[in-house]
Scaffold this motif. Structure first.
Motif, PDB file in Angstrom:
ATOM      1  N   TYR A 219       0.869  -1.174   0.000  1.00 19.21           N
ATOM      2  CA  TYR A 219       0.000   0.000   0.000  1.00 19.21           C
ATOM      3  C   TYR A 219       0.910   1.230   0.000  1.00 19.21           C
ATOM      4  O   TYR A 219       1.854   1.284   0.784  1.00 19.21           O
ATOM      5  N   VAL A 220       0.600   2.181  -0.861  1.00 19.49           N
ATOM      6  CA  VAL A 220       1.442   3.383  -0.988  1.00 19.49           C
ATOM      7  C   VAL A 220       0.716   4.564  -0.346  1.00 19.49           C
ATOM      8  O   VAL A 220      -0.342   4.994  -0.826  1.00 19.49           O
ATOM      9  N   ILE A 221       1.276   5.059   0.743  1.00 21.09           N
ATOM     10  CA  ILE A 221       0.733   6.239   1.422  1.00 21.09           C
ATOM     11  C   ILE A 221       1.515   7.475   0.948  1.00 21.09           C
ATOM     12  O   ILE A 221       2.741   7.473   0.918  1.00 21.09           O
ATOM     13  N   GLN A 222       0.762   8.498   0.583  1.00 18.69           N
ATOM     14  CA  GLN A 222       1.392   9.742   0.122  1.00 18.69           C
ATOM     15  C   GLN A 222       1.070  10.871   1.090  1.00 18.69           C
ATOM     16  O   GLN A 222      -0.082  11.049   1.492  1.00 18.69           O
ATOM     17  N   VAL A 223       2.126  11.626   1.458  1.00 17.75           N
ATOM     18  CA  VAL A 223       1.977  12.786   2.343  1.00 17.75           C
ATOM     19  C   VAL A 223       2.598  13.988   1.649  1.00 17.75           C
ATOM     20  O   VAL A 223       3.765  13.954   1.248  1.00 17.75           O
ATOM     21  N   ILE A 224       1.817  15.040   1.482  1.00 15.71           N
ATOM     22  CA  ILE A 224       2.310  16.284   0.885  1.00 15.71           C
ATOM     23  C   ILE A 224       1.955  17.423   1.837  1.00 15.71           C
ATOM     24  O   ILE A 224       0.787  17.573   2.219  1.00 15.71           O
ATOM     25  N   TYR A 225       2.961  18.193   2.219  1.00 16.35           N
ATOM     26  CA  TYR A 225       2.682  19.329   3.112  1.00 16.35           C
ATOM     27  C   TYR A 225       3.596  20.513   2.748  1.00 16.35           C
ATOM     28  O   TYR A 225       4.659  20.356   2.154  1.00 16.35           O
TER      29      TYR A 225
END
Length: 363
Positions: free
Chosen positions: A315-321
């Protein structure tokens, strides 16, 4: 005693030599005071335009060239009343007489002293303007002053070279050179095409101001702080502390990223977790990731945390901040702090990694 002073040596009475020596001695003694008096007189007028200029700075720039100028003028005015000894008026080389050579040297010395004074005046004007620029705390204005100081000095040197040619070879050669410029202007412009383009681009940089001295920029593969904008090129101190010289034309024509003008910095984090992770645990991880970013005072609103992709194994979790932290060291500290928080959340929920790929993009 009168008879002794009236005796003629090398075509002049001895008393004329005494007068010359006395005048030079007198001028040598008062040249400092005379130069100081003239500098003080000029300073009173200049102070009306630049009240922050220190009198010592002004005097330091002008005293030395004024002293030599006064001494040289006094010497030339005095020897003008002396007769050049006929026995010394010999031919030195190829038709050039000793009298002509000495006269030429005096003209060159006078021209050099005048050029020296003009250069010091340019230095003073740039100093006067820079004092006003310092009040605005704008480094670009200071670099703009340095640029035009060098530009006007270059013009003075060109006119000085023409004056030297005229003194050494006569006005005929100068006229030929000026006439020849009409024919050779096209060839000269073609040969100096790159230099002329860089010079024009330097004016574009100063007036359009896509970047300033002190800004961190990225052009092509080079990134670093701008240290100087010159007539032909811009000097950049790279992140590896090397000193790169980039032609101004390239700085204008290329796509330039002014990193110092960015308002926020963006980080992208991609995390691959094991494919056998339960959906509930995955949802809790996503919720805790959001809570961590929301509670952090240095992370801007509008961040993204989602399940970006999945395969049969991961599973690929993406975080952009986004963050208002711009400088490199504090930004890296912030990333480290947030990444450690993500690791603790994964440990708390027993979520394992299949592989971990972290990509950080700064924009």
């Amino acid at each position: 005693m009168t008879n002794v002073l009236d005796q003629v040596i090398l075509g002049n009475p001895i008393q004329n030599y005494f007068i010359l020596a006395i005048v030079l001695l007198f001028v040598s003694m008062i040249k400092r005071y005379l130069s100081q008096w003239l500098a003080n007189l000029l300073f009173k007028e200049v102070r009306k335009w630049a009240p922050d200029i220190d009198q010592h700075e002004f005097s330091h720039l002008l005293l030395r060239p004024l002293e030599y100028f006064f001494l040289l003028v006094a010497f030339m005015l005095t020897i003008d009343h002396l007769n050049f000894p006929p026995e010394l008026n010999i031919t030195v080389y190829n038709g050039f007489s000793l009298k002509g050579i000495l006269s030429t040297l005096l003209e060159l010395a006078l021209t050099l002293s005048i050029i020296w004074i003009i250069l010091r005046v340019i230095d003073f004007v740039s100093l006067m303007i820079s004092k006003s620029a310092d009040l605005l705390h704008d480094k670009t204005d200071n670099q703009f002053i340095v640029f035009f100081r060098d530009f006007f000095k270059a013009i003075v040197f060109i006119f000085g070279a023409i004056a030297f040619i005229r003194i050494l070879f006569g006005a005929v050669l100068v006229n030929k050179i000026i006439a020849g410029l009409g024919i050779g202007a096209a060839a000269l412009a073609l040969a100096a095409k790159e230099s002329i383009e860089n010079l024009i681009c330097s004016f574009i940089i100063f007036f359009d101001k896509p970047f300033r001295v002190g800004d961190t920029v990225k052009v092509d593969t080079y990134q670093g702080a701008v240290e100087k904008i010159g007539l032909r090129s811009t000097r950049i101190r790279t992140q590896d502390k090397t000193f790169v010289t980039v032609p101004n034309k390239k700085m204008v024509d290329s796509i330039l990223d002014n990193i110092s003008l960015r308002t926020q910095q963006r980080a992208v984090f991609r995390l691959e977790v094991a494919g056998d992770t339960a959906a509930d645990n995955l949802l809790k991880v996503l919720q805790d990731f959001k809570a961590l970013l929301k509670q952090h005072d240095k992370v801007a609103d509008g961040f993204i945390v989602n399940l970006n992709d999945f395969t049969k194994d991961t599973y690929v979790i993406q975080v952009i901040y986004l963050t208002n932290v711009i400088e490199g060291v504090p930004f890296n500290q912030l990333k480290s702090e947030i990444n450690l928080g993500f690791i603790k959340i994964l440990e708390n929920h027993g979520v394992k990694l299949s592989s971990t790929t972290v990509e950080i993009h700064e924009k």
